[in-house]
Design a protein around this motif. Structure first.
Motif, PDB file in Angstrom:
ATOM      1  N   ILE A 134      52.838   1.673 -28.578  1.00  0.00           N
ATOM      2  CA  ILE A 134      53.138   0.265 -28.811  1.00  0.00           C
ATOM      3  C   ILE A 134      53.973  -0.194 -27.617  1.00  0.00           C
ATOM      4  O   ILE A 134      55.061   0.348 -27.375  1.00  0.00           O
ATOM      5  CB  ILE A 134      53.952   0.052 -30.115  1.00  0.00           C
ATOM      6  N   ALA A 135      53.423  -1.157 -26.887  1.00  0.00           N
ATOM      7  CA  ALA A 135      54.111  -1.625 -25.677  1.00  0.00           C
ATOM      8  C   ALA A 135      54.518  -3.076 -25.846  1.00  0.00           C
ATOM      9  O   ALA A 135      53.721  -3.914 -26.266  1.00  0.00           O
ATOM     10  CB  ALA A 135      53.177  -1.484 -24.474  1.00  0.00           C
ATOM     11  N   LYS A 136      55.773  -3.345 -25.531  1.00  0.00           N
ATOM     12  CA  LYS A 136      56.228  -4.735 -25.460  1.00  0.00           C
ATOM     13  C   LYS A 136      56.209  -5.103 -23.987  1.00  0.00           C
ATOM     14  O   LYS A 136      56.820  -4.408 -23.156  1.00  0.00           O
ATOM     15  CB  LYS A 136      57.636  -4.863 -26.043  1.00  0.00           C
ATOM     16  N   ILE A 137      55.490  -6.164 -23.678  1.00  0.00           N
ATOM     17  CA  ILE A 137      55.343  -6.510 -22.262  1.00  0.00           C
ATOM     18  C   ILE A 137      55.818  -7.945 -21.995  1.00  0.00           C
ATOM     19  O   ILE A 137      55.866  -8.762 -22.914  1.00  0.00           O
ATOM     20  CB  ILE A 137      53.868  -6.371 -21.807  1.00  0.00           C
ATOM     21  N   LYS A 169      51.154  -8.935 -31.377  1.00  0.00           N
ATOM     22  CA  LYS A 169      51.986 -10.133 -31.440  1.00  0.00           C
ATOM     23  C   LYS A 169      52.021 -10.784 -30.058  1.00  0.00           C
ATOM     24  O   LYS A 169      52.065 -10.073 -29.044  1.00  0.00           O
ATOM     25  CB  LYS A 169      53.412  -9.712 -31.843  1.00  0.00           C
ATOM     26  N   ALA A 170      51.975 -12.093 -30.046  1.00  0.00           N
ATOM     27  CA  ALA A 170      52.158 -12.801 -28.771  1.00  0.00           C
ATOM     28  C   ALA A 170      53.160 -13.907 -29.055  1.00  0.00           C
ATOM     29  O   ALA A 170      52.910 -14.757 -29.910  1.00  0.00           O
ATOM     30  CB  ALA A 170      50.840 -13.376 -28.289  1.00  0.00           C
ATOM     31  N   ASP A 171      54.304 -13.865 -28.406  1.00  0.00           N
ATOM     32  CA  ASP A 171      55.383 -14.797 -28.723  1.00  0.00           C
ATOM     33  C   ASP A 171      55.633 -15.730 -27.538  1.00  0.00           C
ATOM     34  O   ASP A 171      56.192 -15.317 -26.505  1.00  0.00           O
ATOM     35  CB  ASP A 171      56.645 -13.980 -29.066  1.00  0.00           C
ATOM     36  N   LYS A 172      55.191 -16.980 -27.725  1.00  0.00           N
ATOM     37  CA  LYS A 172      55.312 -17.958 -26.630  1.00  0.00           C
ATOM     38  C   LYS A 172      56.772 -18.187 -26.264  1.00  0.00           C
ATOM     39  O   LYS A 172      57.123 -18.336 -25.103  1.00  0.00           O
ATOM     40  CB  LYS A 172      54.683 -19.289 -27.064  1.00  0.00           C
ATOM     41  N   SER A 177      54.517 -10.108 -25.259  1.00  0.00           N
ATOM     42  CA  SER A 177      53.434  -9.694 -26.153  1.00  0.00           C
ATOM     43  C   SER A 177      53.687  -8.260 -26.586  1.00  0.00           C
ATOM     44  O   SER A 177      54.327  -7.478 -25.865  1.00  0.00           O
ATOM     45  CB  SER A 177      52.078  -9.721 -25.442  1.00  0.00           C
ATOM     46  N   ILE A 178      53.161  -7.932 -27.764  1.00  0.00           N
ATOM     47  CA  ILE A 178      53.221  -6.543 -28.219  1.00  0.00           C
ATOM     48  C   ILE A 178      51.779  -6.057 -28.368  1.00  0.00           C
ATOM     49  O   ILE A 178      50.957  -6.689 -29.039  1.00  0.00           O
ATOM     50  CB  ILE A 178      54.018  -6.424 -29.532  1.00  0.00           C
TER      51      ILE A 178
END
Ligand code: URA
Length: 240
Positions: A134-137, A169-172, A177-178
């Protein structure tokens, strides 16, 4: 047991490497039948060997641990900079080592064992063992780039094998993004480099799963032994 040099027998028992055994002999910490051993002494199955006060048995039992690696620990058995290693976290004096590698700042599942055969099977890319990260980028990843990740990107002149990628997840607002990425290879910094090849910086990385194993129920830094059933299943999955 045939007649062998004492340092070879100590290494074969899994107590330490042959080089380390030679050092211990030189330091006078190895005894054969109660007498201080010398380098090159030979022993047979009838001899009683003691190293730093520990009796050496001919063959090491196999052990398997699953650790939820915290950040700030290196995936190695020793570190010349004195940093904590994954092996330091496990209360076991046998010569155990991690299977594959997680970066210093990567968290999550790592197997630690003294079973070289299983270690080889799990790390060989042809065995198709799922390694799920799981990568948070930084940035909002596009569907197109997810497909590119899946088809393979070029790292150091070599394309990565097919993988699976999914946006969790994509958080504007935070512009992050995750992404869940499932790979079968284990090249150095592979996940970070796959994202980097597409211009994304990985902020956080966790290995969530290897094959059917997860860190569910284990807090960061905690570990448990694998059951015999789990070990057999891993062998079967790797050989399939
Ligand atoms: N890929 C990376 O980039 N880092 C890890 O720790 C594991 C896989």
């Amino acid at each position: 047991m045939s007649v062998e040099r004492v340092q070879k027998v100590i290494a074969a028992s899994g107590y330490c490497s042959r080089r380390k055994a030679e050092e211990l002999i030189k330091k006078g910490l190895v005894y054969i039948n109660g007498n201080i051993a010398n380098l090159g002494d030979k022993v047979s199955g009838n001899d009683y060997i003691e190293v730093e006060g520990n009796a050496i048995s001919e063959k090491q039992d196999k052990v398997y641990y699953l650790l939820n690696k915290p950040r700030g620990v290196i995936t190695s058995t020793t570190d010349d900079k004195g940093r904590k290693t994954v092996v330091d976290l496990i209360a076991d004096n046998r010569r155990i080592y991690p299977v594959g590698r997680l970066d210093y700042d990567t968290t999550g599942l790592i197997i630690i064992t003294n079973d070289g055969e299983l270690a080889n099977l799990l790390t060989h890319p042809k065995n198709n063992i799922d390694k799920v990260y799981i990568a948070k980028i930084e940035g909002l990843i596009t569907k197109g780039n997810i497909r590119t990740l899946e088809n393979g990107v070029v790292i150091d002149g070599k394309k990565t094998a097919k993988s699976k990628a999914k946006i969790l997840k994509a958080d504007k607002k935070s512009n992050t993004s995750i992404v869940e990425l499932t790979i079968h290879e284990g090249r150095n910094h592979q996940v970070k480099n796959m994202f980097k090849a597409l211009g994304y910086n990985v902020i956080k990385l966790k290995r969530e799963r290897i094959s059917f194993l997860t860190v569910d129920g284990l807090s960061s830094g905690d570990y448990r032994q694998l059951s015999i059933h789990e070990v057999k299943k891993l062998y079967n999955e790797a050989k399939d």
